[in-house]
Write a protein that holds these residues in place. Structure first.
Motif, short mmCIF file in Angstrom:
data_model
loop_
_atom_site.label_atom_id
_atom_site.label_comp_id
_atom_site.label_asym_id
_atom_site.label_seq_id
_atom_site.Cartn_x
_atom_site.Cartn_y
_atom_site.Cartn_z
N UNK A 163 0.83 -1.20 0.00
CA UNK A 163 0.00 0.00 0.00
C UNK A 163 0.87 1.26 0.00
N UNK A 164 0.31 2.34 -0.54
CA UNK A 164 1.03 3.62 -0.50
C UNK A 164 1.06 4.18 0.91
N UNK A 165 -0.06 4.09 1.59
CA UNK A 165 -0.16 4.58 2.96
C UNK A 165 -0.50 3.39 3.85
N UNK A 166 0.33 3.14 4.86
CA UNK A 166 0.09 2.04 5.77
C UNK A 166 -0.31 2.63 7.13
N UNK A 167 -1.49 2.27 7.60
CA UNK A 167 -1.89 2.70 8.93
C UNK A 167 -2.69 1.58 9.61
N UNK A 168 -2.93 1.76 10.88
CA UNK A 168 -3.57 0.70 11.68
C UNK A 168 -5.03 0.49 11.27
N UNK A 169 -5.68 1.53 10.81
CA UNK A 169 -7.09 1.39 10.38
C UNK A 169 -7.20 0.43 9.20
N UNK A 170 -6.29 0.54 8.25
CA UNK A 170 -6.30 -0.38 7.11
C UNK A 170 -6.00 -1.81 7.54
N UNK A 171 -5.11 -1.97 8.50
CA UNK A 171 -4.80 -3.30 9.02
C UNK A 171 -6.03 -3.91 9.66
N UNK A 172 -6.74 -3.13 10.46
CA UNK A 172 -7.94 -3.63 11.11
C UNK A 172 -9.01 -3.97 10.08
N UNK A 173 -9.18 -3.13 9.07
CA UNK A 173 -10.17 -3.40 8.04
C UNK A 173 -9.87 -4.69 7.28
N UNK A 174 -8.65 -4.86 6.86
CA UNK A 174 -8.29 -6.00 6.04
C UNK A 174 -8.23 -7.29 6.84
N UNK A 175 -7.33 -7.35 7.79
CA UNK A 175 -7.11 -8.59 8.52
C UNK A 175 -8.19 -8.87 9.55
N UNK A 176 -8.78 -7.84 10.11
CA UNK A 176 -9.89 -8.04 11.03
C UNK A 176 -11.12 -8.62 10.35
N UNK A 177 -11.43 -8.10 9.17
CA UNK A 177 -12.59 -8.62 8.44
C UNK A 177 -12.36 -10.05 7.96
N UNK A 178 -11.15 -10.36 7.54
CA UNK A 178 -10.83 -11.74 7.12
C UNK A 178 -10.93 -12.68 8.32
N UNK A 179 -10.40 -12.28 9.46
CA UNK A 179 -10.43 -13.13 10.65
C UNK A 179 -11.86 -13.38 11.12
N UNK A 180 -12.65 -12.33 11.20
CA UNK A 180 -14.03 -12.48 11.68
C UNK A 180 -14.87 -13.28 10.69
N UNK A 181 -14.73 -13.01 9.42
CA UNK A 181 -15.51 -13.73 8.41
C UNK A 181 -15.16 -15.21 8.39
N UNK A 182 -13.88 -15.53 8.41
CA UNK A 182 -13.47 -16.94 8.40
C UNK A 182 -13.94 -17.64 9.67
N UNK A 183 -13.88 -16.97 10.81
CA UNK A 183 -14.31 -17.58 12.06
C UNK A 183 -15.83 -17.80 12.08
N UNK A 184 -16.60 -16.86 11.55
CA UNK A 184 -18.05 -17.03 11.49
C UNK A 184 -18.44 -18.16 10.54
N UNK A 185 -17.77 -18.26 9.41
CA UNK A 185 -18.06 -19.35 8.48
C UNK A 185 -17.65 -20.68 9.10
N UNK A 186 -16.58 -20.70 9.86
CA UNK A 186 -16.16 -21.91 10.57
C UNK A 186 -17.26 -22.38 11.51
N UNK A 187 -17.81 -21.46 12.32
CA UNK A 187 -18.88 -21.85 13.24
C UNK A 187 -20.16 -22.20 12.49
#
Length: 63
Positions: free
Chosen positions: A33-57
């Protein structure tokens, strides 16, 4: 189906680990990314983690 459930669990654990790493050093996890900040990290990896965990359950209870 067991393989898919395990894969989803491992994806959610890995994304959660990447989320923690990215909260400490955002540029390590968002190097493309051109700009790296914590908000983008939360959006990307947080959404992947939550989505995969919900589909798992979902696959445990409904399949």
């Amino acid at each position: 189906m067991f393989f898919i459930r395990q894969l989803l669990l491992y994806i959610s654990i890995t994304a959660g680990l990447f989320l923690l790493i990215g909260l400490y050093r955002p540029w390590v996890m968002l190097w493309w990314e051109d700009v790296q900040n914590r908000r983008k990290v939360i959006k990307l990896y947080g959404s992947v983690a939550v989505t995969a965990y919900l589909v798992y359950w979902f696959t445990i209870f409904f399949v």
